[in-house]
Structures are given as C-alpha cells and as structure tokens.
Design a protein around this motif. Structure first.
Motif, PDB file in Angstrom:
ATOM      1  N   ILE A   7       0.814  -1.341  -0.083  1.00 58.82           N
ATOM      2  CA  ILE A   7      -0.002   0.027   0.075  1.00 58.82           C
ATOM      3  C   ILE A   7       0.792   1.203  -0.019  1.00 58.82           C
ATOM      4  CG2 ILE A   7      -1.642   1.315   1.282  1.00 58.82           C
ATOM      5  CD1 ILE A   7      -2.906  -1.372   2.244  1.00 58.82           C
ATOM      6  N   LEU A  11       0.840   4.219  -2.926  1.00 56.26           N
ATOM      7  CA  LEU A  11       0.328   5.543  -2.601  1.00 56.26           C
ATOM      8  C   LEU A  11       1.438   6.390  -3.237  1.00 56.26           C
ATOM      9  CD1 LEU A  11      -1.412   5.092   0.955  1.00 56.26           C
ATOM     10  CD2 LEU A  11      -2.612   5.614  -1.338  1.00 56.26           C
ATOM     11  N   HIS A  12       2.665   5.993  -2.876  1.00 50.53           N
ATOM     12  CA  HIS A  12       3.846   6.860  -3.349  1.00 50.53           C
ATOM     13  C   HIS A  12       3.795   7.191  -4.796  1.00 50.53           C
ATOM     14  CE1 HIS A  12       6.144   8.083   0.181  1.00 50.53           C
ATOM     15  NE2 HIS A  12       5.977   6.941   0.876  1.00 50.53           N
ATOM     16  N   ALA A  14       1.327   6.860  -6.879  1.00 53.56           N
ATOM     17  CA  ALA A  14      -0.042   7.650  -7.218  1.00 53.56           C
ATOM     18  C   ALA A  14       0.584   9.097  -6.951  1.00 53.56           C
ATOM     19  CB  ALA A  14      -1.060   7.264  -6.284  1.00 53.56           C
ATOM     20  N   ILE A  52      -7.729  11.089  -7.972  1.00 54.12           N
ATOM     21  CA  ILE A  52      -6.996  10.430  -6.901  1.00 54.12           C
ATOM     22  C   ILE A  52      -7.065   8.843  -7.283  1.00 54.12           C
ATOM     23  CG2 ILE A  52      -6.919   9.409  -4.381  1.00 54.12           C
ATOM     24  CD1 ILE A  52      -7.294  12.401  -3.616  1.00 54.12           C
ATOM     25  N   VAL A  56      -4.253   6.230  -8.467  1.00 54.30           N
ATOM     26  CA  VAL A  56      -4.016   4.664  -7.797  1.00 54.30           C
ATOM     27  C   VAL A  56      -4.200   3.746  -8.692  1.00 54.30           C
ATOM     28  CG1 VAL A  56      -4.730   3.228  -6.138  1.00 54.30           C
ATOM     29  CG2 VAL A  56      -4.745   5.682  -5.452  1.00 54.30           C
ATOM     30  N   THR A  82      -5.645  -0.553  -1.004  1.00 55.12           N
ATOM     31  CA  THR A  82      -5.086   0.903  -1.188  1.00 55.12           C
ATOM     32  C   THR A  82      -6.256   2.098  -0.763  1.00 55.12           C
ATOM     33  OG1 THR A  82      -3.293   0.227  -2.794  1.00 55.12           O
ATOM     34  CG2 THR A  82      -3.749   2.598  -2.525  1.00 55.12           C
ATOM     35  N   LEU A  86      -6.486   4.649   2.274  1.00 56.09           N
ATOM     36  CA  LEU A  86      -6.495   5.894   1.905  1.00 56.09           C
ATOM     37  C   LEU A  86      -7.683   6.645   2.570  1.00 56.09           C
ATOM     38  CD1 LEU A  86      -5.123   8.548   0.622  1.00 56.09           C
ATOM     39  CD2 LEU A  86      -6.139   7.928  -1.440  1.00 56.09           C
ATOM     40  N   LEU A 120      -1.433  11.819  -0.165  1.00 61.00           N
ATOM     41  CA  LEU A 120      -0.944  10.813  -0.692  1.00 61.00           C
ATOM     42  C   LEU A 120       0.281  10.056   0.154  1.00 61.00           C
ATOM     43  CD1 LEU A 120      -2.079  10.865  -4.317  1.00 61.00           C
ATOM     44  CD2 LEU A 120      -2.833   9.287  -2.654  1.00 61.00           C
ATOM     45  N   ARG A 121       1.126  11.057   0.156  1.00 53.85           N
ATOM     46  CA  ARG A 121       2.444  10.697   0.814  1.00 53.85           C
ATOM     47  C   ARG A 121       2.133  10.369   2.325  1.00 53.85           C
ATOM     48  NH1 ARG A 121       6.198  14.620  -2.673  1.00 53.85           N
ATOM     49  NH2 ARG A 121       6.475  13.298  -4.575  1.00 53.85           N
ATOM     50  N   ALA A 123      -0.577   9.668   3.839  1.00 54.24           N
ATOM     51  CA  ALA A 123      -1.411   8.268   3.892  1.00 54.24           C
ATOM     52  C   ALA A 123      -0.467   6.956   3.848  1.00 54.24           C
ATOM     53  CB  ALA A 123      -2.446   8.029   2.979  1.00 54.24           C
ATOM     54  N   ALA A 124       0.599   7.001   2.751  1.00 50.83           N
ATOM     55  CA  ALA A 124       1.544   6.317   2.657  1.00 50.83           C
ATOM     56  C   ALA A 124       2.526   6.006   3.961  1.00 50.83           C
ATOM     57  CB  ALA A 124       2.697   6.457   1.402  1.00 50.83           C
TER      58      ALA A 124
END
Length: 165
Positions: A7, A11-12, A14, A52, A56, A82, A86, A120-121, A123-124
């Motif tokens: 995941i 996310l990275h 994306a 978004i 992904v 993922t 998120l 996104l970062r 959440a990663a």
C-alpha cells in the motif's frame, strides 16, 4: 517498471503520477481532455491528468486504465486495499484541514494538486508495510433461478398488500 508490492508503494507512486502528469478534481478517473488538437503531452505519452482514484489505478497498472477486468490477478484487490487505507487515513487523520473520505476530500473547494500529493504521501506513511495479499478467495456463487412471471414472486410480499380504502 515493476508493480507496487504494498500500500505505501502504491500511494507513493500515485503521488508521483499526479506530480508528473497532473490532477483533476473531477469524480471521474481521468480528465476528459476535450478540445485538444492532438499536440500535447497527453497525446504524446498517453498519460492523462488523473483523479486520486485514477492515479492509484495508474500506480498499480502502469498506465491509465478504466477497467480492472483485464489486469493481472490481484490488481483489483490491491486497488481496493489501497483505497480502503486512503479512506481510513483521510477520514481519521484528515489532510489540508479536512477529514473526509477520498472523493469528498478531493472535491473540496480550493483543493490543490500539491495538497493531493502531500495527502497521498502522508497516507503512505501510516499504511502497513506488509505486501499485498494474493487474490482473495471468494465464496462460490449460488445460482438463482431468474424470475419469468408474476407467479414466481412470493404471494404475501410488501407490494402485494391491498391499498387502504
């Protein structure tokens, strides 16, 4: 390019996709790209500005993809996992001053691509580092007989009650 294996990796990637190819706040996966004379980066690369959700998908498949039916096994499960994380992250921790699921969060007024990339970062950074699980084992499908006439319906159903006089 190898597929993301977790995941945080998805996310990275994306975030990188949106940073490189652009973001659209639209609820669709990718920008419709209307009115172009076919002399732009989208037509040269095939990479559309993405929401978004679309970013992904691009991270998991390697290119814009509208349907996940023709992807390698496990892609749909990885996509769901993922997005589940998120949604959890944006609803629990929030980002850019708002706690909400992915779609309402991304469609908030004055949302910027930089905020999307940062979310996104972030959440990663809160995602579990374990690899994606294989394709989920689903319960068998129970075949149902199709209804062909009114006589197939239960006789005392909610809609069969007489109207009050």
């Amino acid at each position: 390019m190898t597929r993301p294996t977790s995941i945080p990796d998805a996310l990275h990637r994306a975030a990188v996709y949106i940073g490189r190819h652009g973001w659209t706040r639209d609820h669709r996966l990718y920008d419709s790209h209307d009115g172009c004379q076919r002399n732009c980066p989208v037509h040269r690369t095939g990479m559309f500005p993405a929401s978004i959700l679309g970013a992904v998908r691009c991270a998991l498949v390697g290119r814009p993809k509208w349907f996940l039916t023709s992807t390698p096994p496990g892609t749909a499960e990885a996509y769901a996992a993922t997005l589940d994380h998120l949604n959890y992250h944006l609803s629990s921790y929030g980002a850019a001053g708002l706690r909400a699921p992915v779609v309402p969060w991304s469609q908030a007024p004055r949302r910027t691509p930089a905020e999307v990339v940062a979310a996104l970062r972030a959440a990663a950074s809160t995602a579990p580092r374990r690899p994606f699980a294989g394709p989920a084992r689903l319960a068998p499908v129970v075949p149902l007989r199709p209804r062909t006439s009114r006589s197939d319906r239960p006789s005392a159903g909610l809609f069969d009650l007489p109207h009050p006089a």
